[in-house]
Design a protein around this motif. Structure first.
Motif, PDB file in Angstrom:
ATOM      1  N   ARG A 132       0.823  -1.203   0.000  1.00 25.75           N
ATOM      2  CA  ARG A 132       0.000   0.000   0.000  1.00 25.75           C
ATOM      3  C   ARG A 132       0.865   1.264   0.000  1.00 25.75           C
ATOM      4  NH1 ARG A 132      -2.575  -0.991   4.172  1.00 25.75           N
ATOM      5  NH2 ARG A 132      -1.328   0.215   5.656  1.00 25.75           N
ATOM      6  N   ALA A 133       1.937   1.250   0.808  1.00 23.46           N
ATOM      7  CA  ALA A 133       2.829   2.405   0.887  1.00 23.46           C
ATOM      8  C   ALA A 133       3.489   2.681  -0.465  1.00 23.46           C
ATOM      9  CB  ALA A 133       3.888   2.177   1.969  1.00 23.46           C
ATOM     10  N   HIS A 135       2.323   1.810  -3.352  1.00 24.77           N
ATOM     11  CA  HIS A 135       1.268   2.267  -4.259  1.00 24.77           C
ATOM     12  C   HIS A 135       1.004   3.752  -4.068  1.00 24.77           C
ATOM     13  CE1 HIS A 135      -2.963   2.942  -5.496  1.00 24.77           C
ATOM     14  NE2 HIS A 135      -2.665   2.091  -6.465  1.00 24.77           N
ATOM     15  N   GLU A 136       0.916   4.184  -2.816  1.00 22.50           N
ATOM     16  CA  GLU A 136       0.642   5.588  -2.529  1.00 22.50           C
ATOM     17  C   GLU A 136       1.789   6.488  -2.975  1.00 22.50           C
ATOM     18  OE1 GLU A 136      -0.138   5.565   1.633  1.00 22.50           O
ATOM     19  OE2 GLU A 136      -2.186   4.774   1.430  1.00 22.50           O
ATOM     20  N   TYR A 143       6.196  -1.648  -5.272  1.00 26.62           N
ATOM     21  CA  TYR A 143       4.876  -2.282  -5.255  1.00 26.62           C
ATOM     22  C   TYR A 143       4.985  -3.744  -5.684  1.00 26.62           C
ATOM     23  CZ  TYR A 143       0.074  -3.145  -6.955  1.00 26.62           C
ATOM     24  OH  TYR A 143      -1.171  -3.673  -7.205  1.00 26.62           O
ATOM     25  N   ILE A 184      -0.352   1.263 -11.418  1.00 28.63           N
ATOM     26  CA  ILE A 184      -0.640   2.269 -10.397  1.00 28.63           C
ATOM     27  C   ILE A 184      -1.364   3.417 -11.095  1.00 28.63           C
ATOM     28  CG2 ILE A 184       0.366   3.962  -8.817  1.00 28.63           C
ATOM     29  CD1 ILE A 184       2.608   2.041  -8.229  1.00 28.63           C
ATOM     30  N   PRO A 185      -2.609   3.725 -10.703  1.00 22.38           N
ATOM     31  CA  PRO A 185      -3.336   3.102  -9.593  1.00 22.38           C
ATOM     32  C   PRO A 185      -3.799   1.689  -9.939  1.00 22.38           C
ATOM     33  CG  PRO A 185      -4.743   4.645 -10.746  1.00 22.38           C
ATOM     34  CD  PRO A 185      -3.377   4.806 -11.340  1.00 22.38           C
ATOM     35  N   ARG A 191      -6.951  -5.090  -5.136  1.00 24.03           N
ATOM     36  CA  ARG A 191      -6.646  -4.727  -3.744  1.00 24.03           C
ATOM     37  C   ARG A 191      -7.564  -5.477  -2.783  1.00 24.03           C
ATOM     38  NH1 ARG A 191      -8.850   0.685  -3.059  1.00 24.03           N
ATOM     39  NH2 ARG A 191     -10.727  -0.594  -2.809  1.00 24.03           N
TER      40      ARG A 191
END
Length: 226
Positions: A132-133, A135-136, A143, A184-185, A191
């Protein structure tokens, strides 16, 4: 009187090839990188260039190394199974790889629901956090690395060392499939499928865990085809 084989030292070529194999397995010689030339290796080892050449040839035959005419020798794979897959250039499509992953990871998920430990669950959840980190942060490589760590964590949680060894043996092919499908996204369905799989394993539900694993791969397929 029973016969017994003669005691002899391993051939020099074999000793040298095993040293090279060790460098590959340890990551000193990484996949995709060019290794030192024959003259340099022979000088460092104190052996003839012919010995080095034969040692490199033996590893090329197993698919670990790839000689390129006029360029040098490159590391192709870290183990013989991945080496054979790459060397033989199998006509496996991405769908074939995803289907193979579904079978392997589905079996692992079922066992993980029965055999998981708190440590194993913590590892899976940590991988999801890292995923998640990344991805953000828009870090696609991070990722992919975290996603691979998650799926390997599921296999490790199965408690089956043979299954884990098999998974590690084809890890390069599996990682490539993740890299080829990662975006990404990301698709929210992918997810959510990851979290559903962890939930089923945590609840100790083998059937749901296996179904969730298959559903995860199906969500990847749909995302790619749309």
């Amino acid at each position: 009187m029973a016969l017994s084989g003669p005691v002899r030292q391993a051939p020099l070529v074999h000793q040298v090839s095993e040293q090279f194999r060790g460098l590959i397995e340890a990551g000193t010689w990484q996949v995709g990188t060019k290794i030192p030339g024959e003259n340099q290796l022979a000088g460092e080892l104190g052996v003839s260039r012919g010995t080095v050449r034969e040692a490199l040839r033996s590893l090329s035959l197993t698919g670990l190394l790839e000689p390129r005419v006029g360029d040098g020798t490159y590391v192709r794979a870290t183990n013989e199974i991945s080496g054979v897959l790459v060397r033989d250039e199998l006509s496996a499509t991405l769908t074939h790889v995803l289907d193979a992953r579904a079978g392997l990871e589905g079996a692992a998920a079922r066992l993980a629901a029965e055999n998981h430990t708190q440590q194993g669950l913590a590892a899976m959840e940590a991988a999801l956090d890292a995923r998640r980190a990344a991805h953000e942060a828009g870090d696609l490589d991070g990722y992919v690395t975290a996603d691979m760590a998650f799926h390997r964590g599921v296999v490790e949680a199965s408690g089956n060392p043979l299954l884990l060894r098999l998974y590690d043996a084809v890890a390069e092919v599996l990682t490539a499939s993740i890299h080829d499908t990662a975006t990404i996204p990301e698709d929210p369905r992918i997810r959510d499928a990851h979290h559903a799989l962890v939930a089923a394993i945590r609840e100790g539900d083998p059937e749901t865990a296996a179904q969730s694993s298959y559903a995860l791969i199906d969500s990847v397929k749909r995302s790619v085809s749309e």
